[in-house]
Enzyme design. Structure first.
Site, PDB file in Angstrom:
ATOM      1  N   GLY A 148      57.764   1.090  -2.527  1.00 35.08           N
ATOM      2  CA  GLY A 148      57.248   0.242  -3.580  1.00 35.08           C
ATOM      3  C   GLY A 148      55.935  -0.463  -3.313  1.00 35.08           C
ATOM      4  O   GLY A 148      55.458  -1.208  -4.177  1.00 35.08           O
ATOM      5  N   LYS A 156      52.899   0.812  -3.198  1.00 31.20           N
ATOM      6  CA  LYS A 156      51.898   1.295  -4.143  1.00 31.20           C
ATOM      7  C   LYS A 156      52.215   0.816  -5.559  1.00 31.20           C
ATOM      8  O   LYS A 156      51.314   0.537  -6.351  1.00 31.20           O
ATOM      9  CB  LYS A 156      51.818   2.820  -4.086  1.00 31.20           C
ATOM     10  CG  LYS A 156      51.424   3.360  -2.709  1.00 31.20           C
ATOM     11  CD  LYS A 156      51.478   4.869  -2.676  1.00 31.20           C
ATOM     12  CE  LYS A 156      51.245   5.396  -1.273  1.00 31.20           C
ATOM     13  NZ  LYS A 156      52.331   5.020  -0.339  1.00 31.20           N
ATOM     14  N   ASP A 189      62.082   6.996  -8.968  1.00 32.24           N
ATOM     15  CA  ASP A 189      62.564   7.452  -7.663  1.00 32.24           C
ATOM     16  C   ASP A 189      63.954   8.042  -7.840  1.00 32.24           C
ATOM     17  O   ASP A 189      64.746   7.565  -8.663  1.00 32.24           O
ATOM     18  CB  ASP A 189      62.607   6.307  -6.650  1.00 32.24           C
ATOM     19  CG  ASP A 189      62.652   6.820  -5.219  1.00 32.24           C
ATOM     20  OD1 ASP A 189      61.563   6.969  -4.611  1.00 32.24           O
ATOM     21  OD2 ASP A 189      63.748   7.099  -4.707  1.00 32.24           O
ATOM     22  N   ASP A 206      65.244  12.383 -10.897  1.00 33.89           N
ATOM     23  CA  ASP A 206      64.625  13.436 -10.109  1.00 33.89           C
ATOM     24  C   ASP A 206      63.364  13.878 -10.839  1.00 33.89           C
ATOM     25  O   ASP A 206      63.429  14.359 -11.977  1.00 33.89           O
ATOM     26  CB  ASP A 206      65.603  14.606  -9.954  1.00 33.89           C
ATOM     27  CG  ASP A 206      65.070  15.724  -9.079  1.00 33.89           C
ATOM     28  OD1 ASP A 206      63.853  15.742  -8.800  1.00 33.89           O
ATOM     29  OD2 ASP A 206      65.868  16.588  -8.682  1.00 33.89           O
ATOM     30  N   CYS A 240      52.281  11.167   3.563  1.00 29.73           N
ATOM     31  CA  CYS A 240      52.076  10.509   4.859  1.00 29.73           C
ATOM     32  C   CYS A 240      52.310  11.533   5.974  1.00 29.73           C
ATOM     33  O   CYS A 240      53.084  11.307   6.902  1.00 29.73           O
ATOM     34  CB  CYS A 240      52.982   9.293   5.019  1.00 29.73           C
ATOM     35  SG  CYS A 240      54.753   9.617   4.784  1.00 29.73           S
TER      36      CYS A 240
END
Length: 456
Positions: free
Chosen positions: A274, A276, A291, A317, A386
């Protein structure tokens, strides 16, 4: 040193025969918790955070000081796992017995203290022996524990001097991938950065200079506030008032690439944890945070409530979700191998396997296609991971441009604080070795990739 291959089903507690902390001597409870959590990672292949945060786990009963010690031990044991394996292996003629309970983790926890922490050798050895004695399987090997660890203390300096710490602590398959993608010199720098304890980075609503002064930190060129030493996060000034949130400086960059979002309808896909989402809401966007995991989404809601920021949320999803409108802008922080976060989550290097990259890359391609279908014509899409793996970054961009109605909008250094080193070929590509500082504890970034598209 061999580890038992016996595993427990996902979600069950690791090492159900693990001893309990009550009636143990001072200092044992923290080591016991670290041992149990380490077994969860090495044997049961559970993420470290889930082992630490389990409500029925050994961390639940620790006082703050013990909890901090156990976390510190775990960080070293995982960050320096290669060196510890090498050191212990010098005193073990064969693999440890399969039916030895938490013996491998007991040795690792003690070795982490002997080799890398300011703990008296006799205390590390005696507590390890006591921890072994308290377990019904490991107690048969307490003599081995005592002998191996005493020899380790005697030869510590010679062992450390003989080791290549940078190379030993990276799994071969990852090291080889990074050399192929970045070259040997950059790979060495990445691996060296992983050995440093990371700083605490904060994103602030406003006045970063003021908050850096209040918290004893610095303002990074990218705008984040960075601290070295910190106690409990919720005790820091500004936390209760919702003035800032914890977010690695690299993770704070992708949301900025959407530009001015005030008043825009923005979807934050795969939104947890959360950070961002908070950035977009603080910038005035009308955010829909999506999410797949309701539990993680609830934590997003709680954090945004503390920050006094309004958002919409939906547990869904992304691959199958059908929104009732198109969005002006979309941020897709796709599920990935997370190899860019090893400096903060050293268990990633233990848990990930080469096959994970291909599986995740397929998912990322699917999510990119779905995100594109939710975007208005002319809208902006930022894709990020990431990960240090180019298969999850640059390769995904090439695939998207060849198959989707998207054009690339290059990222410019001035958009990320003027740091030219992290703008590579029009992409955002941060490395753990980026943003060096004379004080090593103020150096580094998580490894992130981001690309910006515009829908045709």
């Amino acid at each position: 040193m061999g580890l038992s291959k016996k595993t427990t089903p996902a979600g069950t507690r690791p090492n159900r025969n693990a001893p309990r902390a009550p009636r143990l001597a001072p200092g044992v409870a923290a080591r016991l918790a670290a041992t149990t959590a380490l077994m969860a990672v090495l044997v049961d292949h559970r993420p470290l955070d889930s082992a630490i945060d389990a409500t029925d786990g050994p961390f639940e009963t620790l006082d703050p000081r013990e909890r901090g010690l156990a976390r510190a031990i775990l960080g070293i044991a995982l960050r320096r796992r290669g060196q510890i394996d090498d050191a212990l292996g010098r005193f073990l003629d064969k693999a440890l017995p399969r039916k030895s309970g938490p013996l491998p983790a007991i040795l690792h926890v003690a070795a982490a203290q002997i080799l890398f922490m300011d703990v008296p050798d006799h205390a590390a050895v005696s507590i390890a022996v006591e921890t072994a004695e308290a377990d019904r399987d490991a107690r048969h090997f307490k003599g081995l524990v005592n002998a191996v660890l005493r020899r380790l203390t005697e030869q510590r300096d010679a062992i450390l001097a003989s080791q290549d710490e940078v190379r030993l602590n990276v799994p071969d398959w990852l090291y080889e991938r990074w050399v192929k993608d970045y070259g040997a010199e950059t790979t060495q720098a990445i691996a060296a950065a992983h050995l440093l304890e990371p700083s605490l980075d904060l994103s602030v609503k406003s006045d970063p200079e003021g908050w850096a002064e209040k918290l004893g930190g610095i303002v990074l060129p990218t705008g984040s506030v960075r601290l070295i030493a910190h106690g409990p996060i919720d005790a820091l000034p500004g936390f209760a008032e919702g003035q800032w949130w914890v977010q690695d400086a690299a993770a704070a960059l992708p949301a900025k690439l959407l530009g001015k979002v005030e008043g825009l309808d923005v979807a934050d896909l795969c939104a947890a944890p959360g950070g961002k989402t908070a950035q977009l809401a603080a910038a005035g966007a009308k955010v829909m945070a999506v999410d797949i995991n309701e539990g993680r989404l609830q934590r997003v809601r709680e954090n945004l409530s503390r920050l006094k920021l309004q958002i919409g949320t939906i547990a869904a999803d992304v691959e199958t979700w059908q929104p009732n409108r198109l969005f002006d802008a979309i941020l897709l922080d796709a599920p990935c191998s997370a190899t860019g976060t090893i400096r903060r989550h050293p268990d990633v290097a233990v848990l990930k396997r080469p096959g994970d990259i291909k599986t995740l890359a397929n998912l990322q391609a699917s999510l990119l296609a779905r995100a594109t279908s939710m975007l208005v014509s002319g809208g902006t899409l930022v894709y990020c991971t990431c990960s240090l793996e180019k298969a999850e970054g640059e390769d995904q961009v090439a695939l998207a441009l060849a198959s989707l109605p998207l054009v690339l909008e290059p990222i410019r250094p001035e958009e990320v604080g003027g740091v030219e080193a992290i703008c590579r070929d029009g992409f955002l590509r941060t490395l753990p070795s980026d943003l060096p500082n004379a004080e090593p504890r103020l150096s580094g970034l998580d490894g992130f990739f981001a690309a910006r598209f515009r829908r045709l």
